[in-house]
Enzyme design. Structure first.
Site, PDB file in Angstrom:
ATOM      1  N   LYS A   1       0.812  -1.214   0.000  1.00  0.00           N
ATOM      2  CA  LYS A   1       0.000   0.000   0.000  1.00  0.00           C
ATOM      3  C   LYS A   1       0.847   1.266   0.000  1.00  0.00           C
ATOM      4  CE  LYS A   1      -3.723  -2.424   2.431  1.00  0.00           C
ATOM      5  NZ  LYS A   1      -2.996  -3.690   2.568  1.00  0.00           N
TER       6      LYS A   1
ATOM      7  N   LYS B   1      -8.580   1.331   5.968  1.00  0.00           N
ATOM      8  CA  LYS B   1      -8.027   0.003   6.243  1.00  0.00           C
ATOM      9  C   LYS B   1      -6.663   0.117   6.901  1.00  0.00           C
ATOM     10  CE  LYS B   1      -6.744  -0.210   1.318  1.00  0.00           C
ATOM     11  NZ  LYS B   1      -6.932  -0.946   0.047  1.00  0.00           N
TER      12      LYS B   1
ATOM     13  N   ARG C   1     -11.729 -10.126  -9.659  1.00  0.00           N
ATOM     14  CA  ARG C   1     -12.271 -10.625  -8.390  1.00  0.00           C
ATOM     15  C   ARG C   1     -13.506  -9.797  -8.050  1.00  0.00           C
ATOM     16  NH1 ARG C   1      -6.928  -9.862  -5.003  1.00  0.00           N
ATOM     17  NH2 ARG C   1      -7.166  -7.875  -6.076  1.00  0.00           N
TER      18      ARG C   1
ATOM     19  N   ARG D   1     -15.523  -5.724  -0.110  1.00  0.00           N
ATOM     20  CA  ARG D   1     -14.217  -6.329  -0.356  1.00  0.00           C
ATOM     21  C   ARG D   1     -14.314  -7.420  -1.422  1.00  0.00           C
ATOM     22  NH1 ARG D   1     -13.132  -8.299   5.595  1.00  0.00           N
ATOM     23  NH2 ARG D   1     -15.251  -9.027   5.179  1.00  0.00           N
TER      24      ARG D   1
ATOM     25  N   ASP E   1      -3.209  -4.604  -8.098  1.00  0.00           N
ATOM     26  CA  ASP E   1      -4.661  -4.522  -8.026  1.00  0.00           C
ATOM     27  C   ASP E   1      -5.126  -3.256  -8.731  1.00  0.00           C
ATOM     28  OD1 ASP E   1      -4.560  -6.821  -6.523  1.00  0.00           O
ATOM     29  OD2 ASP E   1      -4.747  -5.789  -4.603  1.00  0.00           O
TER      30      ASP E   1
ATOM     31  N   GLU F   1      -2.933  -1.259  -5.320  1.00  0.00           N
ATOM     32  CA  GLU F   1      -1.872  -1.935  -4.559  1.00  0.00           C
ATOM     33  C   GLU F   1      -0.862  -2.548  -5.526  1.00  0.00           C
ATOM     34  OE1 GLU F   1      -2.948  -4.740  -1.541  1.00  0.00           O
ATOM     35  OE2 GLU F   1      -4.443  -3.419  -0.624  1.00  0.00           O
TER      36      GLU F   1
ATOM     37  N   ASN G   1       1.498  -5.695  -4.994  1.00  0.00           N
ATOM     38  CA  ASN G   1       1.748  -6.774  -4.036  1.00  0.00           C
ATOM     39  C   ASN G   1       3.065  -7.475  -4.359  1.00  0.00           C
ATOM     40  OD1 ASN G   1      -1.025  -7.096  -2.457  1.00  0.00           O
ATOM     41  ND2 ASN G   1      -1.493  -6.669  -4.598  1.00  0.00           N
TER      42      ASN G   1
END
Length: 313
Positions: A125, A160, A224, A232, A272, A280, A282
């Protein structure tokens, strides 16, 4: 090219062999004739100039309930191995960070994937802050007034933990919501870390796209989709993977960040993207290999190993 491959990951007995990316990486390594050794992060140690790991020779098989076999427990010196996979899941806490410091002491003589220095310096993040024009409006703060000011500006926001994972602790706060103070008290009572707040992207209802990059190049993506009534989209919390294609915007994002990732040893990365915005990057323990392989009928794990083998030639 037969390699000696050590995999640092969470306990292997509890994984879902139809979804776990570490399992797929190990399975492909074994198919390519590489020797496998498995250990958990708590078995990593520094002793008198050596970085050691206590674990087991590993064999894997795609058989539910009987998906691995361990050999005789042994202690290895990681400098004697060709590859170490840094694959334990977050939380990205001091325990996680310490393992990256220890693995720094064998890399690059032993190739650590992903490069532990930049795994440590690029939490998912935070790395996106290098690309503010690609990301939604974002605030990172512990101070409640700073968070309130951001929410006042953008109204509908996501709050978050900065170092969380898997969708845990993610809250949507609409303009009418009055829970920011309570959530701030909850989070700050747990730890001393800041929080991250981003403008809510309504396009998340159509999905949060996971794009996989291998050595800086995009190899595909999955969409997703959140479960009904859920903000989420993480598969850990019921998100549904769907087949998708990479758009011009996805490829534009990958072109902007790809060389940076490659130059810093990030071989396997999952980004993402929601509604064309990068949320993001990752690098710690990306997922999505198996879902992408099933949708696109392509050997993503093979592409990852091809990149690693090329670096070691």
């Amino acid at each position: 090219m037969a390699l000696k491959v050590a995999i640092q990951m969470d306990p292997i007995d509890a994984i879902d062999i139809d979804a776990d990316s570490s399992f797929r990486i190990a399975e492909e390594a074994q198919a390519r004739g590489h020797e496998l050794f498995f250990y958990t992060p708590d078995k990593l140690a520094y002793r008198e100039g050596r970085v050691l790991a206590k674990g087991w020779p590993l064999a894997v098989r795609r058989e539910k309930g009987n998906h691995f076999k361990l050999g005789v427990e042994a202690e290895i010196d990681l400098v004697d191995w060709d590859v170490v996979w840094l694959r334990q899941d977050p939380p990205f806490d001091m325990g996680y960070i310490t393992t990256t410091h220890l693995l720094d002491r064998v890399h690059p003589k032993t190739l650590v994937v992903n490069d532990p220095t930049w795994v440590r310096n690029w939490p998912e993040k935070l790395k996106v802050l290098d690309y503010p024009d690609l990301t939604p409006p974002t605030a990172i703060a512990r101070d409640i007034n700073a968070l309130k000011a951001f929410k006042e500006t953008h109204g509908d926001v996501i709050l978050k933990p900065l170092y969380g994972n898997g969708g845990a602790g993610v809250f949507r706060l609409t303009p009418e919501d009055r829970n920011l103070n309570s959530l701030h008290e909850l989070f700050t009572g747990i730890n001393r870390e800041p929080l991250i707040m981003q403008k809510f992207l309504p396009d998340v209802a159509q999905g949060d796209k996971r794009v996989i990059l291998v050595d800086g190049a995009p190899v595909g993506g999955i969409n997703r989709v959140p479960a009904k009534g859920e903000t989420r989209s993480n598969m850990h919390v019921g998100g549904r993977p769907e087949k998708t294609e990479l758009t011009e915007r996805d490829l534009e994002i990958c072109a902007r960040i790809g060389q940076d990732l490659k130059d810093h040893g990030q071989v396997f990365v999952g980004i993402d993207v929601i509604g064309g915005w990068l949320t993001e990057i990752n690098v710690t323990s990306p997922t999505g290999i198996q879902e992408l392989e099933r949708f696109d009928d392509v050997n993503i794990a093979g592409k990852i190993w091809e990149a690693i083998e090329a670096k070691l030639r």
